[in-house]
Design an enzyme around this catalytic site. Structure first.
Site, PDB file in Angstrom:
ATOM      1  N   TRP A 121      57.593  52.990   9.586  1.00 11.75           N
ATOM      2  CA  TRP A 121      57.954  51.974   8.603  1.00 11.75           C
ATOM      3  C   TRP A 121      58.310  52.696   7.305  1.00 11.75           C
ATOM      4  O   TRP A 121      57.587  53.612   6.893  1.00 11.75           O
ATOM      5  CB  TRP A 121      56.801  50.999   8.342  1.00 11.75           C
ATOM      6  CG  TRP A 121      57.127  50.106   7.180  1.00 11.75           C
ATOM      7  CD1 TRP A 121      57.974  49.040   7.173  1.00 11.75           C
ATOM      8  CD2 TRP A 121      56.678  50.272   5.822  1.00 11.75           C
ATOM      9  NE1 TRP A 121      58.081  48.525   5.910  1.00 11.75           N
ATOM     10  CE2 TRP A 121      57.310  49.256   5.061  1.00 11.75           C
ATOM     11  CE3 TRP A 121      55.833  51.178   5.177  1.00 11.75           C
ATOM     12  CZ2 TRP A 121      57.100  49.117   3.688  1.00 11.75           C
ATOM     13  CZ3 TRP A 121      55.625  51.038   3.806  1.00 11.75           C
ATOM     14  CH2 TRP A 121      56.245  50.015   3.078  1.00 11.75           C
TER      15      TRP A 121
ATOM     16  N   GLU B 264      59.457  49.439  12.466  1.00  8.84           N
ATOM     17  CA  GLU B 264      58.997  48.174  11.880  1.00  8.84           C
ATOM     18  C   GLU B 264      59.848  47.778  10.675  1.00  8.84           C
ATOM     19  O   GLU B 264      59.959  48.524   9.715  1.00  8.84           O
ATOM     20  CB  GLU B 264      57.528  48.334  11.441  1.00  8.84           C
ATOM     21  CG  GLU B 264      56.951  47.121  10.731  1.00  8.84           C
ATOM     22  CD  GLU B 264      55.503  47.350  10.285  1.00  8.84           C
ATOM     23  OE1 GLU B 264      55.042  48.510  10.313  1.00  8.84           O
ATOM     24  OE2 GLU B 264      54.845  46.360   9.916  1.00  8.84           O
TER      25      GLU B 264
ATOM     26  N   LYS C  83      61.111  44.634   7.731  1.00  2.00           N
ATOM     27  CA  LYS C  83      60.539  43.522   6.975  1.00  2.00           C
ATOM     28  C   LYS C  83      61.626  42.838   6.171  1.00  2.00           C
ATOM     29  O   LYS C  83      62.736  43.345   6.036  1.00  2.00           O
ATOM     30  CB  LYS C  83      59.362  43.971   6.111  1.00  2.00           C
ATOM     31  CG  LYS C  83      59.709  44.864   4.943  1.00  2.00           C
ATOM     32  CD  LYS C  83      58.497  45.615   4.435  1.00  2.00           C
ATOM     33  CE  LYS C  83      57.545  44.789   3.600  1.00  2.00           C
ATOM     34  NZ  LYS C  83      56.459  45.605   3.026  1.00  2.00           N
TER      35      LYS C  83
ATOM     36  N   ASP D 110      55.562  42.434  12.443  1.00  2.00           N
ATOM     37  CA  ASP D 110      54.366  42.244  11.613  1.00  2.00           C
ATOM     38  C   ASP D 110      54.351  40.789  11.152  1.00  2.00           C
ATOM     39  O   ASP D 110      55.352  40.289  10.626  1.00  2.00           O
ATOM     40  CB  ASP D 110      54.441  43.218  10.424  1.00  2.00           C
ATOM     41  CG  ASP D 110      53.236  43.155   9.502  1.00  2.00           C
ATOM     42  OD1 ASP D 110      52.896  42.036   9.060  1.00  2.00           O
ATOM     43  OD2 ASP D 110      52.647  44.199   9.196  1.00  2.00           O
TER      44      ASP D 110
ATOM     45  N   HIS E 156      55.846  39.805   7.746  1.00  3.10           N
ATOM     46  CA  HIS E 156      57.146  40.334   7.344  1.00  3.10           C
ATOM     47  C   HIS E 156      58.319  39.381   7.443  1.00  3.10           C
ATOM     48  O   HIS E 156      59.469  39.808   7.498  1.00  3.10           O
ATOM     49  CB  HIS E 156      57.453  41.605   8.144  1.00  3.10           C
ATOM     50  CG  HIS E 156      56.641  42.768   7.681  1.00  3.10           C
ATOM     51  ND1 HIS E 156      56.872  44.064   8.080  1.00  3.10           N
ATOM     52  CD2 HIS E 156      55.595  42.830   6.825  1.00  3.10           C
ATOM     53  CE1 HIS E 156      55.995  44.867   7.502  1.00  3.10           C
ATOM     54  NE2 HIS E 156      55.205  44.141   6.746  1.00  3.10           N
TER      55      HIS E 156
ATOM     56  N   HIS F   5      51.850  43.716  14.771  1.00  2.00           N
ATOM     57  CA  HIS F   5      50.914  43.955  13.672  1.00  2.00           C
ATOM     58  C   HIS F   5      50.338  42.607  13.283  1.00  2.00           C
ATOM     59  O   HIS F   5      51.050  41.766  12.717  1.00  2.00           O
ATOM     60  CB  HIS F   5      51.627  44.553  12.460  1.00  2.00           C
ATOM     61  CG  HIS F   5      51.715  46.039  12.497  1.00  2.00           C
ATOM     62  ND1 HIS F   5      52.215  46.790  11.455  1.00  2.00           N
ATOM     63  CD2 HIS F   5      51.336  46.934  13.449  1.00  2.00           C
ATOM     64  CE1 HIS F   5      52.151  48.072  11.771  1.00  2.00           C
ATOM     65  NE2 HIS F   5      51.634  48.188  12.974  1.00  2.00           N
TER      66      HIS F   5
ATOM     67  N   ASP G  62      53.849  38.751   1.667  1.00  2.00           N
ATOM     68  CA  ASP G  62      53.285  39.750   2.592  1.00  2.00           C
ATOM     69  C   ASP G  62      52.024  40.368   1.991  1.00  2.00           C
ATOM     70  O   ASP G  62      51.991  41.544   1.660  1.00  2.00           O
ATOM     71  CB  ASP G  62      54.357  40.823   2.843  1.00  2.00           C
ATOM     72  CG  ASP G  62      53.896  41.875   3.838  1.00  2.00           C
ATOM     73  OD1 ASP G  62      52.981  41.588   4.622  1.00  2.00           O
ATOM     74  OD2 ASP G  62      54.452  42.988   3.814  1.00  2.00           O
TER      75      ASP G  62
ATOM     76  N   ASP H  79      48.956  40.778   3.203  1.00  4.43           N
ATOM     77  CA  ASP H  79      48.034  41.530   4.067  1.00  4.43           C
ATOM     78  C   ASP H  79      46.579  41.091   3.928  1.00  4.43           C
ATOM     79  O   ASP H  79      45.680  41.928   3.853  1.00  4.43           O
ATOM     80  CB  ASP H  79      48.181  43.035   3.830  1.00  4.43           C
ATOM     81  CG  ASP H  79      49.514  43.556   4.340  1.00  4.43           C
ATOM     82  OD1 ASP H  79      49.731  43.532   5.557  1.00  4.43           O
ATOM     83  OD2 ASP H  79      50.361  43.971   3.515  1.00  4.43           O
TER      84      ASP H  79
ATOM     85  N   ASP I 205      46.937  45.030  10.880  1.00  3.61           N
ATOM     86  CA  ASP I 205      47.519  45.579   9.654  1.00  3.61           C
ATOM     87  C   ASP I 205      47.207  44.658   8.475  1.00  3.61           C
ATOM     88  O   ASP I 205      47.963  43.752   8.169  1.00  3.61           O
ATOM     89  CB  ASP I 205      49.039  45.765   9.823  1.00  3.61           C
ATOM     90  CG  ASP I 205      49.643  46.494   8.629  1.00  3.61           C
ATOM     91  OD1 ASP I 205      48.868  47.022   7.807  1.00  3.61           O
ATOM     92  OD2 ASP I 205      50.879  46.527   8.507  1.00  3.61           O
TER      93      ASP I 205
HETATM   94  C1  RNT Z   1      54.208  47.604   5.436  1.00  2.53           C
HETATM   95  C2  RNT Z   1      54.004  47.626   6.909  1.00  2.53           C
HETATM   96  C3  RNT Z   1      53.252  48.818   7.429  1.00  2.53           C
HETATM   97  C4  RNT Z   1      52.061  49.184   6.569  1.00  2.53           C
HETATM   98  C5  RNT Z   1      51.193  50.263   7.172  1.00  2.53           C
HETATM   99  C6  RNT Z   1      50.219  50.823   6.196  1.00  2.53           C
HETATM  100  O1  RNT Z   1      54.752  46.433   4.976  1.00  2.53           O
HETATM  101  O2  RNT Z   1      53.389  46.454   7.331  1.00  2.53           O
HETATM  102  O3  RNT Z   1      52.890  48.596   8.743  1.00  2.53           O
HETATM  103  O4  RNT Z   1      51.258  48.084   6.276  1.00  2.53           O
HETATM  104  O5  RNT Z   1      51.967  51.229   7.738  1.00  2.53           O
HETATM  105 ZN    ZN Z   2      52.814  46.342   9.435  1.00  2.00          ZN
END
Ligand code: RNT
Ligand code: ZN
Length: 432
Positions: A197, A239, A241, A272, A275, A299, A307, A309, A339
């Site tokens: 990523w 990955e 986003k 993810d 994303h 993820h 986003d 997390d 994640d």
């Molecule tokens: C970032 C991605 C990625 C990170 C990790 C730390 O937007 O989601 O996967 O969160 O690699």
């Molecule tokens: Zn991710």
């Protein structure tokens, strides 16, 4: 069939009345709870190491110049400050989780004994402690090159940077990451998913949207060009986003970019949950993408308006995603990884909540009376399909989950909170 029946018989004596009721209720809908429990326990979940230290990394000197838009907010005491503390915390996490786990490392968790080793020069030796730790616990490791938190990522561009020298540096890091991932796989006897990523993108109206994307193709092609890497050992994933902090207007590695890139180069596509636009459903995407992508990496995360997390909870997004995987009988075609990062609460508790919620969603998917629902749908009995779907929501799946925890010999319900409280007092408090 026979095997499952025999198993249920041997376990009948020691199961709780609650589980027996649940098992019978599901059986009425044609769902075998024994098979679901066993399958749910076998699906590996890759625990992201970066919740333990708020995504800071262990490098000397610590990278941290630019986060690449990745931000853990909060200041709960007890953050792991080095590899040993991370591993000790993860040991407790592992004891509290049912089922098979893996550990997901990032390249900036290299341990170099105080000697600076830049990202383009990393070697498997820099991860020896993690590998030994995983070996002793018989768990697999996954890996991620770290294309952020580094002076050469400060402009917001890495593999797609206009400057060839900067791109070259990150290409070397990407290549190093694949060698490390392959080494890990060989050492542990299990494939290692290596997820790429990058933060590349623009805050506001770039004049050139084409150039960076063209350069990104070239850089990745340089990274993935052969050179003795066995893709069965180092399983490369990419990955994308929609946007990031500081790349609100333009993300070079967008969904369309990576979907096409992964498919044309035989790589695994990573999705993810944080994303996409909040109205997009990742659950709906998998049956489309997986017509063309043999494997995907998931993820699990929880976006809160963006986003962000947040710690994964058993919400609709996670539930519907794994329900779709179950309905497509696609668990063998997905890699499941966590994640999220929350620095405002006990980090071990964050891991346990998020990992348990993810496995609960897997179990719930496996408890779906899919055959019955499809039969009703195919017979044109839409009302019956909806009725059974609604009934499914009221079935006592919690009793099946408790049974799964008992089989895995981990605390049931919220009993694990006591272990975390003890650890907070005896270990984490001393880190303040
Ligand atoms: C970032 C991605 C990625 C990170 C990790 C730390 O937007 O989601 O996967 O969160 O690699
Ligand atoms: Zn991710």
């Amino acid at each position: 069939m026979k095997k499952t029946a025999a198993l249920s018989k041997t376990t009948t004596e020691r199961v709780t009345p609650a589980y027996r009721i649940a098992r019978d209720a599901y059986a009425k809908l044609g769902v075998d709870t024994e098979a679901a429990i066993q399958r749910a326990l076998r699906i590996p979940i890759s625990l992201h190491c970066w919740q333990a230290d708020d995504v800071r990394g262990l490098e000397t000197p610590v990278g941290g110049v630019d986060s690449g838009g990745i931000m853990a907010t909060g200041s709960h005491p007890g953050r792991a400050r080095n590899g040993d503390e991370m591993r000790a915390d993860l040991d407790l996490v592992l004891r509290l989780l049912p089922g098979e786990q893996r550990l997901n490392l990032h390249a900036f968790y290299a341990e170099t004994d105080g000697k600076p080793v830049d990202r383009d020069e990393q070697t498997p030796a820099n991860f020896a402690r993690w590998i030994d730790w995983a070996k002793a616990r018989k768990i697999g490791l996954d890996f991620n090159p770290t294309y952020f938190a580094h002076p050469k990522a400060a402009s917001g561009y890495t593999l797609s940077h206009a400057d060839k020298a900067v791109r070259e540096f990150w290409i070397q890091h990407g290549r190093a990451s694949r060698k490390i991932a392959q080494h890990i796989a060989k050492e542990l006897g299990k494939p290692c998913v290596n997820n790429h990523w990058i933060p590349d993108g623009a805050k506001d109206n770039p004049a050139d949207r084409w150039g960076p994307r063209q350069r990104l193709v070239e850089s990745y092609d340089a990274i993935f060009a052969g050179r003795g890497i066995d893709r069965k050992l180092c399983v490369d994933a990419v990955e994308g986003k929609l946007f990031g902090l500081g790349s609100e207007d333009y993300v070079v590695g967008s969904q369309e970019f990576y979907s096409s890139y992964a498919q044309s180069r035989g790589l695994v596509l990573c999705l993810d949950l944080g994303h996409y636009h909040p109205t997009e459903s990742v659950a709906d995407k998998v049956s489309a993408l997986m017509q063309f992508h043999p494997k995907v990496l998931l993820h699990t995360s929880r976006p809160m308006r963006w986003d962000s997390d947040h710690v994964v909870l058993l919400d609709d997004a996670v539930r519907s995603l794994f329900l779709e995987i179950a309905r497509g009988d696609a668990f063998d075609r997905v890699y499941v990884a966590l994640d999220f990062f929350d620095a405002s609460i006990n980090r071990i508790g964050a891991y346990v909540v998020g990992a348990r919620a993810t496995r609960q969603a897997i179990l719930l998917g496996l408890l779906d009376p899919t055959a019955r629902l499809k039969a009703a749908e195919n017979a044109g009995a839409g009302h019956e399909k909806l009725a059974i779907m609604e009934l499914g929501k009221t079935l006592p799946w919690g009793a099946v989950w408790d049974e799964l925890c008992r089989r895995a010999d981990v605390p049931e319900g919220a009993d694990w909170l006591a272990d975390v409280a003890r650890y907070e007092k005896s270990v984490l408090a001393a880190r303040a």
